[in-house]
Motif scaffolding. Sequence first.
Motif, PDB file in Angstrom:
ATOM      1  N   THR A   1      -5.283   1.282   8.425  1.00 29.90           N
ATOM      2  CA  THR A   1      -4.652   1.327   7.116  1.00 29.90           C
ATOM      3  C   THR A   1      -3.333   0.571   7.170  1.00 29.90           C
ATOM      4  OG1 THR A   1      -3.455   3.386   7.594  1.00 29.90           O
ATOM      5  CG2 THR A   1      -5.645   3.588   6.599  1.00 29.90           C
TER       6      THR A   1
ATOM      7  N   THR B   1       0.192  -0.975   4.359  1.00 30.33           N
ATOM      8  CA  THR B   1       0.854  -1.064   3.061  1.00 30.33           C
ATOM      9  C   THR B   1       1.318  -2.497   2.840  1.00 30.33           C
ATOM     10  OG1 THR B   1       1.623   1.216   3.256  1.00 30.33           O
ATOM     11  CG2 THR B   1       2.722  -0.168   1.620  1.00 30.33           C
TER      12      THR B   1
ATOM     13  N   THR C   1      -1.790  -0.115  -0.979  1.00 25.17           N
ATOM     14  CA  THR C   1      -2.265   0.217   0.367  1.00 25.17           C
ATOM     15  C   THR C   1      -3.624  -0.433   0.590  1.00 25.17           C
ATOM     16  OG1 THR C   1      -3.285   2.267  -0.442  1.00 25.17           O
ATOM     17  CG2 THR C   1      -1.025   2.400   0.400  1.00 25.17           C
TER      18      THR C   1
ATOM     19  N   SER D   1      -8.320  -2.824  -0.965  1.00 22.37           N
ATOM     20  CA  SER D   1      -6.985  -2.325  -1.281  1.00 22.37           C
ATOM     21  C   SER D   1      -7.031  -1.330  -2.431  1.00 22.37           C
ATOM     22  CB  SER D   1      -6.042  -3.478  -1.644  1.00 22.37           C
ATOM     23  OG  SER D   1      -6.326  -3.964  -2.941  1.00 22.37           O
TER      24      SER D   1
ATOM     25  N   SER E   1      -4.889  -7.995   1.607  1.00 22.75           N
ATOM     26  CA  SER E   1      -5.584  -7.026   2.463  1.00 22.75           C
ATOM     27  C   SER E   1      -6.554  -7.725   3.395  1.00 22.75           C
ATOM     28  CB  SER E   1      -6.327  -6.009   1.593  1.00 22.75           C
ATOM     29  OG  SER E   1      -5.439  -5.293   0.774  1.00 22.75           O
TER      30      SER E   1
END
Length: 446
Positions: free
Chosen positions: A32, A34, A40, A87, A107
């Motif tokens: 994961t 940000t 995210t 994302s 992402s």
Amino acid sequence: MRKTAMLAAAACAAAVIAAPAGPALAASGSFTGTLPDGATWVADVPSHWNHTLILYSHGYGPLTAQDAPDAATKGQLLAGGYALVGSSYSGPSWWATASAVGDQFSSLAAATRITGAPRRTIAWGTSMGGLVSALESENPRHLIDGTLTTCGLVAGALNLNDYQLYGEYALAHLLAPAQAIKLVRYADATEAGAAATQLSTVVSGAQGSAAGRARIALGAVLLNEPGWFTGATAPAPRDYAGQEAQQEQEIATFLLPFIMSGRQQIELAAGGNSSATRGVDFSAVLRSSAHAGEVRALYRDAGVSLDADLRKLTRDADITADRRAIATLARTSMVTGRLGVPELDIHTIADQLVPVEQENWYGKQVRRRGSGPLLRQAYVNTTGHCAFQPAETIAALHAVEHRLDTGRWGDTSPQALNAAAAVLGGTGRYLRYDPPRLVGGLGEPR
């Protein structure tokens, strides 16, 4: 080489990654991170990666990162060796198309720092995410190689807002003319929800009379709503009473609460209301529908004048649009139809939230722009929004892969897709289907 370099450069600037930096070798597991704009992302990489990366765009709803449409499909994709990334989008509302494409490519760059350069990247979008992936198809930035859209909102927000408003206006004005039911420019989600509850109650109450049922059918046709909501099979083509009964159920219990609340979120993103009723010729709009026969039959049975109701709708229409909102959605939430990579769209034939008629409008737009050879469309014989079996969607994914492997489309007929789904353990419900014209969309009679 250009694709690898662009991904690597974007990764350095795009994300705060919850994984250590290292050489360009695939790492397995869940990751994961940000992005600088607050979105995210999530990625899943199998230990036996096949070097295909799927960039998944989720549909309208909470801004939560997703990298697959559902748990079952995700499990099968990972078992097949695919790496996945997607994302949350950063908003400003659940209608997040203004930020979604940029967030998705950022992402992708972040995931590539973990996996190393993929052999190919396929964009996959669901519902509103199907619009996102279609936009990615038009500007792939040398980062994606092909696209799969599933139940995609490919006709865009301006079409969506127009035909939904036409149907809501017809239901409110014909079934409850004395009630002040707000249809646009909601102050907040509470006001939108209250309006949806009010109109849903009106529709439910109108089902008890023949005149009410005729007018519900008119609203349903303007909404592009299918006459199949529940049950294993659709009502017969001329079972207009059965079709209307299904439409009333979907409109009152499911559709209005979703789309009227959704309009508030689109207005928030657009900075106003993008759709109007003023100047619309509702007789012409109904004539454009392949389902006008249902409306005429039910009006005739009820002994009510359809022409009088259509004149009333046209005469009394007074909702105007905000130019700023139109411009914003035209820029962020509409396709041009000019594809840069091959794309396969699949859609259920009875989709209550994103009517299959959107594929008719989109296919015409793509062909008008000269991109017809890059597009294929296929249809699944069931009711429901995005109601696909995992095997059906993965069979479609394999068809995109064949196009990328060979440079030409293989057999995307219903028989071939059903056979591919059967190999994957599904039954396959693809059928040959020609979606009707989108009622009330851009370029339709106004």
